[in-house]
Design a protein around this motif. Sequence first.
Motif, PDB file in Angstrom:
ATOM      1  N   ALA A 147       0.845  -1.197   0.000  1.00 34.56           N
ATOM      2  CA  ALA A 147       0.000   0.000   0.000  1.00 34.56           C
ATOM      3  C   ALA A 147       0.876   1.242   0.000  1.00 34.56           C
ATOM      4  O   ALA A 147       2.093   1.168   0.178  1.00 34.56           O
ATOM      5  N   ALA A 148       0.215   2.377  -0.178  1.00 31.87           N
ATOM      6  CA  ALA A 148       0.836   3.679   0.045  1.00 31.87           C
ATOM      7  C   ALA A 148       0.367   4.159   1.416  1.00 31.87           C
ATOM      8  O   ALA A 148      -0.766   3.890   1.825  1.00 31.87           O
ATOM      9  N   LYS A 149       1.227   4.860   2.139  1.00 29.53           N
ATOM     10  CA  LYS A 149       0.865   5.339   3.468  1.00 29.53           C
ATOM     11  C   LYS A 149      -0.285   6.345   3.391  1.00 29.53           C
ATOM     12  O   LYS A 149      -1.215   6.294   4.183  1.00 29.53           O
ATOM     13  N   PHE A 150      -0.196   7.288   2.446  1.00 28.90           N
ATOM     14  CA  PHE A 150      -1.194   8.329   2.251  1.00 28.90           C
ATOM     15  C   PHE A 150      -1.472   8.502   0.759  1.00 28.90           C
ATOM     16  O   PHE A 150      -0.711   8.041  -0.079  1.00 28.90           O
ATOM     17  N   THR A 151      -2.535   9.240   0.451  1.00 24.18           N
ATOM     18  CA  THR A 151      -2.770   9.696  -0.917  1.00 24.18           C
ATOM     19  C   THR A 151      -1.797  10.845  -1.207  1.00 24.18           C
ATOM     20  O   THR A 151      -1.170  11.385  -0.285  1.00 24.18           O
ATOM     21  N   ILE A 152      -1.681  11.231  -2.454  1.00 28.77           N
ATOM     22  CA  ILE A 152      -0.806  12.352  -2.798  1.00 28.77           C
ATOM     23  C   ILE A 152      -1.244  13.625  -2.069  1.00 28.77           C
ATOM     24  O   ILE A 152      -0.408  14.339  -1.503  1.00 28.77           O
ATOM     25  N   ASP A 153      -2.542  13.912  -2.048  1.00 30.94           N
ATOM     26  CA  ASP A 153      -3.021  15.113  -1.349  1.00 30.94           C
ATOM     27  C   ASP A 153      -2.684  15.061   0.142  1.00 30.94           C
ATOM     28  O   ASP A 153      -2.313  16.072   0.737  1.00 30.94           O
ATOM     29  N   GLN A 154      -2.801  13.888   0.757  1.00 32.45           N
ATOM     30  CA  GLN A 154      -2.452  13.750   2.175  1.00 32.45           C
ATOM     31  C   GLN A 154      -0.956  13.950   2.397  1.00 32.45           C
ATOM     32  O   GLN A 154      -0.546  14.546   3.397  1.00 32.45           O
ATOM     33  N   ILE A 155      -0.124  13.449   1.481  1.00 31.20           N
ATOM     34  CA  ILE A 155       1.325  13.638   1.608  1.00 31.20           C
ATOM     35  C   ILE A 155       1.664  15.120   1.537  1.00 31.20           C
ATOM     36  O   ILE A 155       2.464  15.621   2.334  1.00 31.20           O
ATOM     37  N   VAL A 156       1.073  15.828   0.600  1.00 33.39           N
ATOM     38  CA  VAL A 156       1.331  17.267   0.474  1.00 33.39           C
ATOM     39  C   VAL A 156       0.976  17.968   1.782  1.00 33.39           C
ATOM     40  O   VAL A 156       1.767  18.760   2.314  1.00 33.39           O
ATOM     41  N   LYS A 157      -0.183  17.671   2.337  1.00 35.06           N
ATOM     42  CA  LYS A 157      -0.625  18.274   3.602  1.00 35.06           C
ATOM     43  C   LYS A 157       0.307  17.878   4.755  1.00 35.06           C
ATOM     44  O   LYS A 157       0.698  18.707   5.575  1.00 35.06           O
ATOM     45  N   HIS A 158       0.676  16.604   4.800  1.00 43.24           N
ATOM     46  CA  HIS A 158       1.568  16.069   5.831  1.00 43.24           C
ATOM     47  C   HIS A 158       2.922  16.776   5.792  1.00 43.24           C
ATOM     48  O   HIS A 158       3.435  17.222   6.820  1.00 43.24           O
ATOM     49  N   GLU A 159       3.496  16.884   4.605  1.00 42.29           N
ATOM     50  CA  GLU A 159       4.815  17.494   4.469  1.00 42.29           C
ATOM     51  C   GLU A 159       4.801  18.994   4.754  1.00 42.29           C
ATOM     52  O   GLU A 159       5.788  19.536   5.229  1.00 42.29           O
ATOM     53  N   GLU A 160       3.678  19.667   4.496  1.00 46.59           N
ATOM     54  CA  GLU A 160       3.570  21.083   4.847  1.00 46.59           C
ATOM     55  C   GLU A 160       3.698  21.298   6.350  1.00 46.59           C
ATOM     56  O   GLU A 160       4.193  22.320   6.797  1.00 46.59           O
ATOM     57  N   LYS A 161       3.272  20.305   7.121  1.00 44.48           N
ATOM     58  CA  LYS A 161       3.340  20.402   8.587  1.00 44.48           C
ATOM     59  C   LYS A 161       4.709  20.014   9.140  1.00 44.48           C
ATOM     60  O   LYS A 161       5.077  20.422  10.224  1.00 44.48           O
TER      61      LYS A 161
END
Length: 160
Positions: free
Chosen positions: A94-108
Amino acid sequence: MKKYSVASLGLTVVTGNHTPTVGIPQLLLGSGHVNDNEQDVIVEEDVWIGTGVTLLAGAHLGRGAVIGAKSLITAKSMVPPYAVVVGCPSRIVAAKFTIDQIVKHEEKLYAPEERYTREELDEIFKRYFEGKKTMGIDYNLSEAEEAKYHKWMEKTGLWI
């Protein structure tokens, strides 16, 4: 092991190996350092390593990866960023997150110059996660939770 990464109990890291050599018994290869094959093991940022995992010489775990319990990671495994990997031999499930979730995660978590671009993430997903599910969730922290989280990050020096 880089920032935000953590391992559970029973992690084994093996950074060396010995090539079988004609005329030298196996007993002497290790202690005599004959034909040593040493390689680093690299664990990028924000990786979770489950219990009882073995990382062999040359293993490289990409940012945000999740390694399932009892998995064996070799140099050939090359775990991509945000992959969920399990098994012996290991495989991407699997992938840990969707691309949109990764973008949000990395912003934090990361300064702008440290973040993956959407184009880089698109390429990673196309190459490794085609047809695979994601396991992470999007959770909106309450103001109290957000304040507690920020305080902990500042206290530990992990805040960007």
